[in-house]
Scaffold this motif. Sequence first.
Motif, short mmCIF file in Angstrom:
data_model
loop_
_atom_site.label_atom_id
_atom_site.label_comp_id
_atom_site.label_asym_id
_atom_site.label_seq_id
_atom_site.Cartn_x
_atom_site.Cartn_y
_atom_site.Cartn_z
N PRO A 157 -8.81 75.57 -38.15
CA PRO A 157 -8.95 76.12 -39.50
C PRO A 157 -8.18 75.34 -40.55
CG PRO A 157 -8.43 77.85 -37.92
CD PRO A 157 -8.31 76.56 -37.18
N ASP A 158 -7.10 74.65 -40.12
CA ASP A 158 -6.31 73.88 -41.08
C ASP A 158 -6.70 72.41 -41.12
OD1 ASP A 158 -4.61 75.93 -42.03
OD2 ASP A 158 -3.56 75.86 -40.10
N SER A 159 -7.59 71.99 -40.22
CA SER A 159 -7.85 70.55 -40.15
C SER A 159 -9.32 70.18 -40.26
CB SER A 159 -7.27 69.97 -38.86
OG SER A 159 -7.72 70.72 -37.74
N ASP A 160 -10.19 70.89 -39.58
CA ASP A 160 -11.60 70.48 -39.58
C ASP A 160 -12.46 71.68 -39.19
OD1 ASP A 160 -13.96 69.12 -39.48
OD2 ASP A 160 -13.54 68.07 -37.60
N VAL A 161 -13.36 72.06 -40.09
CA VAL A 161 -14.12 73.31 -39.93
C VAL A 161 -15.62 73.01 -39.95
CG1 VAL A 161 -14.44 75.65 -40.86
CG2 VAL A 161 -12.25 74.46 -41.20
N PRO A 162 -16.27 72.91 -38.79
CA PRO A 162 -17.71 72.61 -38.77
C PRO A 162 -18.58 73.77 -39.24
CG PRO A 162 -16.68 72.12 -36.64
CD PRO A 162 -15.70 72.94 -37.44
N ALA A 163 -19.87 73.48 -39.33
CA ALA A 163 -20.88 74.46 -39.74
C ALA A 163 -22.20 74.00 -39.13
CB ALA A 163 -20.96 74.48 -41.27
N PRO A 164 -23.26 74.81 -39.24
CA PRO A 164 -24.55 74.36 -38.69
C PRO A 164 -25.17 73.23 -39.51
CG PRO A 164 -24.52 76.75 -39.10
CD PRO A 164 -23.33 76.18 -39.77
N ASP A 165 -26.00 72.45 -38.86
CA ASP A 165 -26.75 71.39 -39.52
C ASP A 165 -28.04 71.19 -38.72
OD1 ASP A 165 -26.22 69.31 -41.78
OD2 ASP A 165 -27.00 68.09 -40.16
N VAL A 166 -28.61 70.01 -38.73
CA VAL A 166 -29.87 69.76 -38.01
C VAL A 166 -29.77 70.23 -36.56
CG1 VAL A 166 -31.50 67.99 -37.24
CG2 VAL A 166 -30.30 67.72 -39.40
N ASN A 167 -30.68 71.07 -36.16
CA ASN A 167 -30.78 71.54 -34.77
C ASN A 167 -29.57 72.32 -34.25
OD1 ASN A 167 -33.32 70.56 -34.39
ND2 ASN A 167 -32.62 68.59 -33.62
N THR A 168 -28.74 72.78 -35.13
CA THR A 168 -27.68 73.69 -34.71
C THR A 168 -27.74 74.92 -35.62
OG1 THR A 168 -26.02 72.65 -36.12
CG2 THR A 168 -26.13 71.88 -33.83
N ASN A 169 -27.23 76.00 -35.17
CA ASN A 169 -27.37 77.24 -35.94
C ASN A 169 -26.22 78.19 -35.59
OD1 ASN A 169 -27.94 78.08 -33.43
ND2 ASN A 169 -30.08 78.58 -33.81
N GLU A 170 -26.35 79.45 -35.99
CA GLU A 170 -25.22 80.36 -35.78
C GLU A 170 -24.94 80.61 -34.30
OE1 GLU A 170 -26.40 83.79 -38.18
OE2 GLU A 170 -27.02 84.82 -36.34
N ARG A 171 -25.95 80.48 -33.45
CA ARG A 171 -25.75 80.62 -32.00
C ARG A 171 -24.81 79.49 -31.50
NH1 ARG A 171 -25.46 83.54 -27.55
NH2 ARG A 171 -23.52 82.48 -27.89
N VAL A 172 -25.08 78.27 -31.98
CA VAL A 172 -24.25 77.12 -31.58
C VAL A 172 -22.83 77.28 -32.14
CG1 VAL A 172 -24.03 74.60 -31.76
CG2 VAL A 172 -26.28 75.61 -31.36
N MET A 173 -22.74 77.79 -33.37
CA MET A 173 -21.41 77.98 -33.96
C MET A 173 -20.60 79.00 -33.16
SD MET A 173 -21.29 75.79 -36.29
CE MET A 173 -22.52 74.81 -35.45
N ALA A 174 -21.29 80.00 -32.61
CA ALA A 174 -20.59 81.00 -31.79
C ALA A 174 -20.00 80.33 -30.54
CB ALA A 174 -21.56 82.12 -31.40
N TRP A 175 -20.73 79.37 -29.95
CA TRP A 175 -20.21 78.67 -28.77
C TRP A 175 -19.01 77.78 -29.15
CZ3 TRP A 175 -25.88 76.98 -27.50
CH2 TRP A 175 -26.51 77.98 -26.78
N VAL A 176 -19.11 77.15 -30.32
CA VAL A 176 -18.00 76.29 -30.78
C VAL A 176 -16.75 77.15 -30.95
CG1 VAL A 176 -17.09 74.81 -32.64
CG2 VAL A 176 -19.51 74.62 -31.96
N MET A 177 -16.94 78.29 -31.62
CA MET A 177 -15.81 79.19 -31.87
C MET A 177 -15.21 79.69 -30.55
SD MET A 177 -14.94 82.52 -31.81
CE MET A 177 -14.81 84.01 -32.68
N ASP A 178 -16.07 80.04 -29.61
CA ASP A 178 -15.56 80.56 -28.34
C ASP A 178 -14.81 79.47 -27.56
OD1 ASP A 178 -15.49 82.73 -26.26
OD2 ASP A 178 -16.40 81.11 -25.10
N THR A 179 -15.36 78.27 -27.53
CA THR A 179 -14.71 77.18 -26.78
C THR A 179 -13.33 76.89 -27.37
OG1 THR A 179 -16.88 76.24 -26.36
CG2 THR A 179 -14.99 74.79 -25.98
#
Length: 435
Positions: A157-179
Amino acid sequence: MTATSTRSKQDVIRPDKDRFLREENPFEEMMSRFDFAAKQLDLEPGLYKILRHPEKQIIVSVPVQRDNGEVDVYTGYRVLYNTSRGPAKGGIRFDLQVTLDEVKALAAWMTWKCAVVNIPFGGAKGGVICDPSSMSNAELEKLTRRYTSAIIETLGPDSDVPAPDVNTNERVMAWVMDTYSMHKRHTVTAVVTGKPIEMGGSLGRREATGRGCTVVTKEALKHLGMPIKGTRVAVQGFGNVGSIAAQLMAKEGMTIVAVSDKSGGSYNPKGLDLQDVLKHTQSKKLLNAYKNADHITNEELLTLDCDVLVPAALENVVTDENAAQIKAKIICEGANGPTTAAADKILNEKGIFVIPDILANAGGVTVSYFEWVQDRGGYFWDEETVNQRLERIMVRSFDEVTAMARRHKLDNRIGAYMLAIDRVAAVHRLRGMYA
Ligand code: NAD
């Protein structure tokens, strides 16, 4: 399980991949505008060199055991272009056409966009070279988690905060957050934005870009002394940005005379019945099958007799071939890079008021910022609060961009780049160079 048998389950992955791949490709045009704006600002040569280089480029190998037991190794990138103003912000794309150069340029674009709306983020982008359409959900999850763990030192949260883009979506963001959270041994919602609402996403995020377009269009109308009620609007692209912008503009009393999707457009000079059009498109039908209006091509839509043109689909649609025929007085760039540099010149000569992409469509990243703020505070705002705060930022940014353009007697696009570069440069000067 084969890739084909699992493909139908992949509704989690963007169906609009081709458009998104094209969307942010005019990098050189973007950097040529950067160069021009930097020159106007008389940027110190050292600072110019710094701002033309990404801060950090990470290349990782991402091994994934496929469903058939074989191991494939994918190449992934994460580029932090500039973090002088705050944590890096930018999407992750999964696609075969990902290259390091592309990721670098997209990260630069994010840097300027965040600075225009003055949110405390730098710019980043990430990508993995892969063909998600040939992967099962389980394989995509493994790829996402392994890529996330490979770049985990930069994320946060203080250094690098991704978001969805081509071929990624909120489902993928949920996996990123969980990992990320599993590595940290506690839940960290603020490490990505564009998450599902249930796990820390923000209300109003889905509508944010179209809402931002509506706010700046109203400001432009006021600025030019034109009425809002009855203003005739043509919208290219009836997806997230275009359809929301059309609905919100109609709600403000504007008349939506035309909308289009990839199949063509629907036109009614007296105004379309938007609810009827939405009923049609919500049943997954394309606009060329819509019967209650005249059919036009996407090219015809761009040169219609209207007051406001909202290109909200693709890049490079307003070109030196059609710019001279454009009749709109205002162009609100919902899409990224819809206008070529050659067209800019013609639009300027014609006196068309362009609201440039890095301002017009910045409502999306602004509400991503709100999502991050809400996650960090652990306190979630109602939708009205999100929308009010978004409006405040968009109005302020509009005023600042137009003031910069006026002061330097240049167009709004260069004004926006100057504003952004000036803000990033100011922080560099204050912070000095760590040696
Ligand atoms: P989307 O996929 O929801 O909608 C895209 C629309 O464009 C669809 O109606 C599609 O049919 C249409 N389209 C595709 N090809 C076309 C063509 N050849 N001619 C005319 N129309 C065509 O996408 P979106 O999220 O609305 O994004 C649209 C643009 O806005 C992109 O440039 C995107 O980068 C930009 N943008 C989106 C957001 C966001 O929050 N969604 C934020 C910033 C910028």
